[in-house]
Design an enzyme around this catalytic site. Structure first.
Site, mmCIF file in Angstrom:
data_model
loop_
_atom_site.group_PDB
_atom_site.id
_atom_site.type_symbol
_atom_site.label_atom_id
_atom_site.label_comp_id
_atom_site.label_asym_id
_atom_site.label_seq_id
_atom_site.Cartn_x
_atom_site.Cartn_y
_atom_site.Cartn_z
ATOM 1 N N SER A 45 3.797 0.778 5.693
ATOM 2 C CA SER A 45 3.663 -0.660 5.934
ATOM 3 C C SER A 45 4.772 -1.434 5.239
ATOM 4 O O SER A 45 5.242 -2.447 5.760
ATOM 5 C CB SER A 45 2.290 -1.163 5.486
ATOM 6 O OG SER A 45 2.054 -0.892 4.123
ATOM 7 N N GLU A 46 5.203 -0.980 4.047
ATOM 8 C CA GLU A 46 6.355 -1.593 3.391
ATOM 9 C C GLU A 46 7.182 -0.552 2.645
ATOM 10 O O GLU A 46 6.633 0.409 2.093
ATOM 11 C CB GLU A 46 5.945 -2.686 2.396
ATOM 12 C CG GLU A 46 6.043 -4.095 2.938
ATOM 13 C CD GLU A 46 4.770 -4.514 3.644
ATOM 14 O OE1 GLU A 46 4.807 -5.523 4.374
ATOM 15 O OE2 GLU A 46 3.750 -3.829 3.472
ATOM 16 N N THR A 47 8.481 -0.782 2.668
ATOM 17 C CA THR A 47 9.410 -0.068 1.795
ATOM 18 C C THR A 47 10.064 -1.106 0.895
ATOM 19 O O THR A 47 10.561 -2.132 1.374
ATOM 20 C CB THR A 47 10.477 0.678 2.607
ATOM 21 O OG1 THR A 47 9.846 1.686 3.406
ATOM 22 C CG2 THR A 47 11.501 1.337 1.687
ATOM 23 N N HIS A 81 1.405 -4.900 -2.624
ATOM 24 C CA HIS A 81 1.246 -3.485 -2.982
ATOM 25 C C HIS A 81 2.592 -2.816 -3.244
ATOM 26 O O HIS A 81 2.698 -1.945 -4.117
ATOM 27 C CB HIS A 81 0.442 -2.745 -1.902
ATOM 28 C CG HIS A 81 1.224 -2.285 -0.720
ATOM 29 N ND1 HIS A 81 1.567 -3.119 0.317
ATOM 30 C CD2 HIS A 81 1.731 -1.061 -0.405
ATOM 31 C CE1 HIS A 81 2.241 -2.423 1.222
ATOM 32 N NE2 HIS A 81 2.359 -1.182 0.804
#
Length: 287
Positions: A45-47, A81
């Site tokens: 979902s995120e890097t 996160h």
């Protein structure tokens, strides 16, 4: 070029739960298109990309870093996160000697402080404003079917729509929802909404009970459902603090992986978001 990269499960004490993020350490800035290509390759979902503010800085002793976040499809202005994951890499892998780290981001300065094995993020908070459910009737039907919405609110700063389910429902009802990502995007294609929060009042009187529950969907950013979302709790914390008349709250995001967040509202329009993180993978990315 070889880059250190890590996978971190955030807002959990156990591997394979919480929300996984990739964290990449940069000695120097990359070309803009490379950030997106790496994030698409990682397909989480995120890097997060941590950069040095000064060439002489060190990941083990510096206290001030740049931070950017990318979904598989685009850069985002705020991510909780992946910030927690970034702090965990610096604190636990790089053995950073500072107990407080500052990140320069698109949302201004964010801090992460270490208390034991617990990391506390300081974020801006966003109080959403009430909306008329009749104005988005089709979208609500797509999101929650025939369930009753007790209130609908919108955060213009984050482009997040908050839908509070009626107090008659329980956690199992929230967990049973399965809105179709393509239908969500089709029913809301104005660009006004980039994330859907569905939330429900909890029962903190039970031992270990939570003040509220939530789920978060962001297909507009290439994320069908995000497992645990710090940025959504910058909205949720403000909303539930007013509703419950509480400054400190314990929240749980009811995705399949699930995650717990400790929230404290501050008097300066900010919120502390606390949680644990587990580093599950360390490696090298070659580009």
């Amino acid at each position: 070029m070889s880059l250190p990269i890590f996978t971190v499960d955030a807002f959990t004490k156990s591997a394979f739960s919480g929300n996984p993020a990739a964290v990449c350490l940069l000695e120097s800035e990359l070309q803009d298109d490379i950030y997106q290509k790496i994030a698409s390759e990682m397909n989480l979902s995120e890097t997060a990309f941590i950069s040095k503010c000064q060439p002489q800085d060190d990941f083990s002793s510096g206290s001030h870093f740049g931070l950017r976040w990318f979904t598989p499809t685009n850069e985002v202005a705020l991510c909780g996160h992946a910030t927690l994951a970034s702090a965990a890499v610096l604190f636990f892998k790089k053995k950073n000697s500072n107990s407080l780290l500052t990140f320069e981001t698109m949302s201004g300065e964010l801090t992460a402080r270490l208390e034991g094995d617990h990391i506390i993020l300081n974020f801006p908070s966003y109080l959403p404003t009430a909306q008329n459910p009749r104005d988005i009737k089709q979208f609500l039907e797509t999101a929650i079917g025939d369930l009753d919405a007790q209130e609908v609110c919108y955060s213009c700063e984050t482009k997040k729509l908050l839908v509070r389910l009626s107090d008659q429902y329980d956690r199992a009802t929230l967990e049973s929802l399965s809105p179709d990502p393509l239908s969500l995007m089709k029913s809301e294609n104005t660009g006004k909404v980039k994330g859907l929060i569905i939330t429900l009042k909890g029962n903190p009187s039970h031992p270990g009970g939570h003040d509220f529950y939530s789920r978060y969907f962001a297909p507009w950013n290439g994320i069908s459902e995000d497992p645990v979302t710090g940025s959504a709790h910058a909205v949720l914390g403000s909303y539930w603090s007013e509703q419950l008349r509480k400054k400190q709250m314990l929240a749980f995001q009811c995705s399949k992986r699930g995650g717990e967040l400790q929230l404290t509202m501050r008097d300066n329009g900010r919120i502390d978001i606390g949680g644990h993180a587990v580093i599950v993978q360390s490696g090298t990315l070659t580009i």
